[in-house]
Design a protein around this motif. Structure first.
Motif, PDB file in Angstrom:
ATOM      1  N   VAL A 229       3.450  -4.978   0.229  1.00 56.83           N
ATOM      2  CA  VAL A 229       2.926  -3.833   0.169  1.00 56.83           C
ATOM      3  C   VAL A 229       3.095  -3.240  -1.139  1.00 56.83           C
ATOM      4  N   GLU A 230       4.384  -3.165  -1.757  1.00 60.69           N
ATOM      5  CA  GLU A 230       4.944  -2.676  -2.733  1.00 60.69           C
ATOM      6  C   GLU A 230       4.044  -3.516  -4.161  1.00 60.69           C
ATOM      7  N   ALA A 231       4.079  -4.711  -4.077  1.00 61.70           N
ATOM      8  CA  ALA A 231       3.364  -5.572  -5.046  1.00 61.70           C
ATOM      9  C   ALA A 231       1.812  -5.243  -5.051  1.00 61.70           C
ATOM     10  N   LEU A 232       1.314  -5.338  -3.891  1.00 60.64           N
ATOM     11  CA  LEU A 232      -0.155  -4.929  -4.083  1.00 60.64           C
ATOM     12  C   LEU A 232      -0.579  -3.493  -4.643  1.00 60.64           C
ATOM     13  N   LEU A 233       0.253  -2.489  -4.174  1.00 60.89           N
ATOM     14  CA  LEU A 233       0.240  -1.124  -4.721  1.00 60.89           C
ATOM     15  C   LEU A 233       0.288  -1.357  -6.224  1.00 60.89           C
ATOM     16  N   GLU A 234       1.315  -1.995  -6.918  1.00 58.46           N
ATOM     17  CA  GLU A 234       1.339  -1.955  -8.078  1.00 58.46           C
ATOM     18  C   GLU A 234       0.247  -2.635  -8.910  1.00 58.46           C
ATOM     19  N   ILE A 235      -0.434  -3.879  -8.336  1.00 50.39           N
ATOM     20  CA  ILE A 235      -1.271  -4.525  -8.887  1.00 50.39           C
ATOM     21  C   ILE A 235      -2.498  -3.492  -8.869  1.00 50.39           C
ATOM     22  N   ALA A 236      -2.795  -2.879  -7.578  1.00 54.21           N
ATOM     23  CA  ALA A 236      -3.882  -1.807  -7.529  1.00 54.21           C
ATOM     24  C   ALA A 236      -3.866  -1.025  -8.687  1.00 54.21           C
ATOM     25  N   ARG A 237      -2.845  -0.395  -8.930  1.00 50.68           N
ATOM     26  CA  ARG A 237      -2.507   0.598  -9.746  1.00 50.68           C
ATOM     27  C   ARG A 237      -2.761   0.497 -11.347  1.00 50.68           C
ATOM     28  N   ASP A 238      -2.333  -1.003 -11.840  1.00 56.49           N
ATOM     29  CA  ASP A 238      -2.471  -1.521 -12.993  1.00 56.49           C
ATOM     30  C   ASP A 238      -3.446  -2.374 -13.454  1.00 56.49           C
ATOM     31  N   THR A 257      -3.776  -9.269   7.887  1.00 56.06           N
ATOM     32  CA  THR A 257      -4.769  -8.734   8.863  1.00 56.06           C
ATOM     33  C   THR A 257      -4.267  -8.286  10.075  1.00 56.06           C
ATOM     34  N   SER A 258      -2.817  -8.438  10.209  1.00 54.69           N
ATOM     35  CA  SER A 258      -2.245  -7.959  11.512  1.00 54.69           C
ATOM     36  C   SER A 258      -2.393  -6.539  11.434  1.00 54.69           C
ATOM     37  N   GLY A 259      -2.682  -5.788  10.349  1.00 54.64           N
ATOM     38  CA  GLY A 259      -2.910  -4.397  10.286  1.00 54.64           C
ATOM     39  C   GLY A 259      -1.910  -3.660   9.390  1.00 54.64           C
ATOM     40  N   SER A 260      -0.564  -4.065   9.534  1.00 52.80           N
ATOM     41  CA  SER A 260       0.612  -3.010   8.884  1.00 52.80           C
ATOM     42  C   SER A 260       0.432  -2.911   7.430  1.00 52.80           C
ATOM     43  N   VAL A 261       0.121  -4.189   6.858  1.00 51.71           N
ATOM     44  CA  VAL A 261      -0.119  -4.135   5.435  1.00 51.71           C
ATOM     45  C   VAL A 261      -1.278  -3.734   5.028  1.00 51.71           C
ATOM     46  N   ALA A 262      -2.306  -3.978   5.511  1.00 51.01           N
ATOM     47  CA  ALA A 262      -3.523  -3.311   5.037  1.00 51.01           C
ATOM     48  C   ALA A 262      -3.531  -1.752   5.094  1.00 51.01           C
ATOM     49  N   ASP A 263      -2.944  -1.481   6.609  1.00 47.45           N
ATOM     50  CA  ASP A 263      -2.901   0.063   6.761  1.00 47.45           C
ATOM     51  C   ASP A 263      -2.160   0.686   5.507  1.00 47.45           C
ATOM     52  N   ALA A 264      -0.837   0.317   5.441  1.00 48.49           N
ATOM     53  CA  ALA A 264       0.096   0.867   4.228  1.00 48.49           C
ATOM     54  C   ALA A 264      -0.497   0.930   2.980  1.00 48.49           C
ATOM     55  N   VAL A 265      -1.337  -0.301   2.751  1.00 48.33           N
ATOM     56  CA  VAL A 265      -1.878  -0.136   1.251  1.00 48.33           C
ATOM     57  C   VAL A 265      -3.257   0.577   1.236  1.00 48.33           C
ATOM     58  N   SER A 266      -3.918   0.650   2.194  1.00 49.79           N
ATOM     59  CA  SER A 266      -5.099   1.746   2.046  1.00 49.79           C
ATOM     60  C   SER A 266      -4.906   3.261   2.365  1.00 49.79           C
ATOM     61  N   ARG A 267      -3.658   3.254   2.835  1.00 52.42           N
ATOM     62  CA  ARG A 267      -3.158   4.796   2.963  1.00 52.42           C
ATOM     63  C   ARG A 267      -2.569   5.339   1.495  1.00 52.42           C
ATOM     64  N   ALA A 268      -1.832   4.433   0.958  1.00 59.78           N
ATOM     65  CA  ALA A 268      -1.147   4.669  -0.120  1.00 59.78           C
ATOM     66  C   ALA A 268      -1.975   4.700  -1.488  1.00 59.78           C
ATOM     67  N   ALA A 269      -2.778   3.773  -1.535  1.00 58.59           N
ATOM     68  CA  ALA A 269      -3.458   3.429  -2.811  1.00 58.59           C
ATOM     69  C   ALA A 269      -4.366   4.631  -2.885  1.00 58.59           C
ATOM     70  N   GLN A 270      -4.482   4.960  -4.106  1.00 61.19           N
ATOM     71  CA  GLN A 270      -5.468   6.172  -4.510  1.00 61.19           C
ATOM     72  C   GLN A 270      -6.649   5.383  -5.078  1.00 61.19           C
ATOM     73  N   LEU A 271      -7.253   4.336  -4.306  1.00 63.60           N
ATOM     74  CA  LEU A 271      -8.519   3.766  -4.773  1.00 63.60           C
ATOM     75  C   LEU A 271      -9.373   3.656  -3.610  1.00 63.60           C
ATOM     76  N   PRO A 272     -10.568   3.553  -3.781  1.00 55.59           N
ATOM     77  CA  PRO A 272     -11.455   3.241  -2.567  1.00 55.59           C
ATOM     78  C   PRO A 272     -11.099   1.932  -1.919  1.00 55.59           C
ATOM     79  N   CYS A 273     -11.215   1.830  -0.882  1.00 56.31           N
ATOM     80  CA  CYS A 273     -10.692   0.511   0.012  1.00 56.31           C
ATOM     81  C   CYS A 273     -11.537   0.077   0.827  1.00 56.31           C
TER      82      CYS A 273
END
Length: 295
Positions: A229-238, A257-273
Motif C-alpha cells: 500500500v505504502e509503495a503504491l501510494l508513493e509511486i502514484a503520487r510521484d 485482488t483480494s480487495g484490501s490492498v486495492a481498497d486501501a490504495v483507491s481510498r487513499a490516493a487522490q487520483l482517479p482509480c
C-alpha cells in the motif's frame, strides 16, 4: 476499444466532477456517453405510496436535468444519450451496465442528490463491488480539484496472479484513448525480494507488457521492495496520473485482488482509480428496455 461510457449523475456539482474525465475519454476514443439519473420512488424512502403523477414528474425533472447536461457535450461533437430511471441508484447503475454494451462506468466518489437523494460515495462503492463492468472512480471532494486533465501515466499494479492482469486490456484501451503510457508495477516485501526473484518478476512483467504494446501502448516496468500500500501510494503520487487495479480475485498469498490492498490504495490516493473485476467481460447491447425509463 472503449465504445460506451456510463456516467451516473444525481443533480449535484460533486457528482458532475466525473464528467470532464469521461468527456476526455469519449472525445479521444469516439465513445458514446450514457448519462444516467436514478429517482428513488417516494414509497421506498418515505414508507408511503405517492401518486403516479408525482413519479412521472420526478422522472421528467431528472430527464430535463440530464438533457441540460448533455446539450453542451453534444455541441462539442460528443455522442450523448440520457436515461432517467425510477429505482435506487446502485441497482439502476448496475442494471443499465449489465443490460447493455457499457465498457466502463465513470462515477464520482462523493456527492449528494437533489433528484434522487443518494450519496455518490456509498453508491460508487456498491457499484464497484457488484458490477463486472470496470468502474472508474473520480474523487470529488469539495476541498480538492481532481487531476483529470493531462493524464500521461496509468499505474497498473500486478501481484503475479492472472487475476491481477485482468485490468490490463481495459487499462490499455484507456491509455490509447488518453494517449497515456502504462506503468506495470510489482511490489514485493523486502525480505522476499532477491536478485533472482526480481529478474523472474521482470521477465513476467515483460510478457504482460508485450500484450499491451501490441495495442500500441508505451509500457514501462517497475519492480520494488516494500509495503504494497505504502509503495503504491508513493509511486502514484510521484509518477502516475491514474491507477488501474483488479479486484475480487482469490490468488494465494499477498494479493491485490483480494480487495484490501486495492481498497486501501483507491481510498487513499487522490487520483482517479479504475477498478475492474477479475471476471470483467464485455456486455451485450444496451437496447434492452430498462423498467421505468424515460428515453
Amino acid at each position: 476499444m472503449i465504445k460506451r461510457l456510463l456516467v451516473p449523475l444525481d443533480g449535484s456539482g460533486l457528482a458532475e466532477r466525473a464528467l470532464p474525465l469521461a468527456t476526455a475519454i469519449a472525445s479521444h476514443s469516439g465513445a458514446e456517453l450514457l448519462l444516467l439519473s436514478a429517482v428513488v420512488p417516494s414509497e421506498q424512502w418515505a414508507g408511503m405510496a405517492s401518486p403516479a403523477s408525482e413519479s412521472v414528474q420526478e422522472l421528467a425533472a431528472a430527464k430535463a436535468y440530464l438533457d441540460s447536461v448533455a446539450e453542451p457535450l453534444s455541441g462539442h461533437g460528443i455522442k450523448v444519450r440520457t436515461l432517467a430511471v425510477s429505482d435506487r441508484a446502485a441497482p439502476a447503475i448496475c442494471g443499465a451496465a449489465e443490460s447493455g454494451n457499457v465498457d466502463m462506468i465513470v462515477i464520482a466518489t462523493h456527492g449528494r442528490s437533489g433528484l434522487g437523494t443518494w450519496y455518490a460515495g456509498s453508491v460508487a462503492d456498491r457499484v464497484r463491488r457488484t458490477s463486472d463492468v470496470p468502474v472508474l472512480l473520480v474523487h470529488a471532494r469539495r476541498e480538492t480539484t481532481p487531476r483529470i486533465t493531462g493524464i500521461e501515466c496509468i499505474l497498473v499494479p500486478i501481484d503475479g496472479s492472472e487475476a491481477s492482469e485482468a485490468v490490463v486490456p481495459i487499462a490499455s484501451d484507456l491509455a490509447n484513448a488518453l494517449e497515456a503510457s502504462l506503468l506495470l508495477a510489482r511490489i514485493v516485501p523486502s525480505v522476499q525480494l532477491t536478485r533472482l526473484l526480481a529478474n523472474d518478476i521482470r521477465a513476467h512483467l515483460e510478457r504482460v507488457a508485450e500484450r499491451a504494446r501490441e495495442q500500441g501502448v508505451k509500457v514501462e516496468l517497475l519492480v520494488q521492495a516494500g509495503d504494497p500500500v505504502e509503495a503504491l501510494l508513493e509511486i502514484a503520487r510521484d509518477q502516475a496520473d491514474l491507477i488501474a487495479m483488479t479486484t475480487n480475485g482469490t490468488p494465494p498469498g499477498f494479493s491485490l485482488t483480494s480487495g484490501s490492498v486495492a481498497d486501501a490504495v483507491s481510498r487513499a490516493a487522490q487520483l482517479p482509480c479504475l477498478m475492474a473485476s477479475a471476471n470483467t467481460h464485455l456486455r451485450g447491447s444496451l437496447d434492452a428496455r430498462v423498467t421505468g425509463a424515460v428515453l
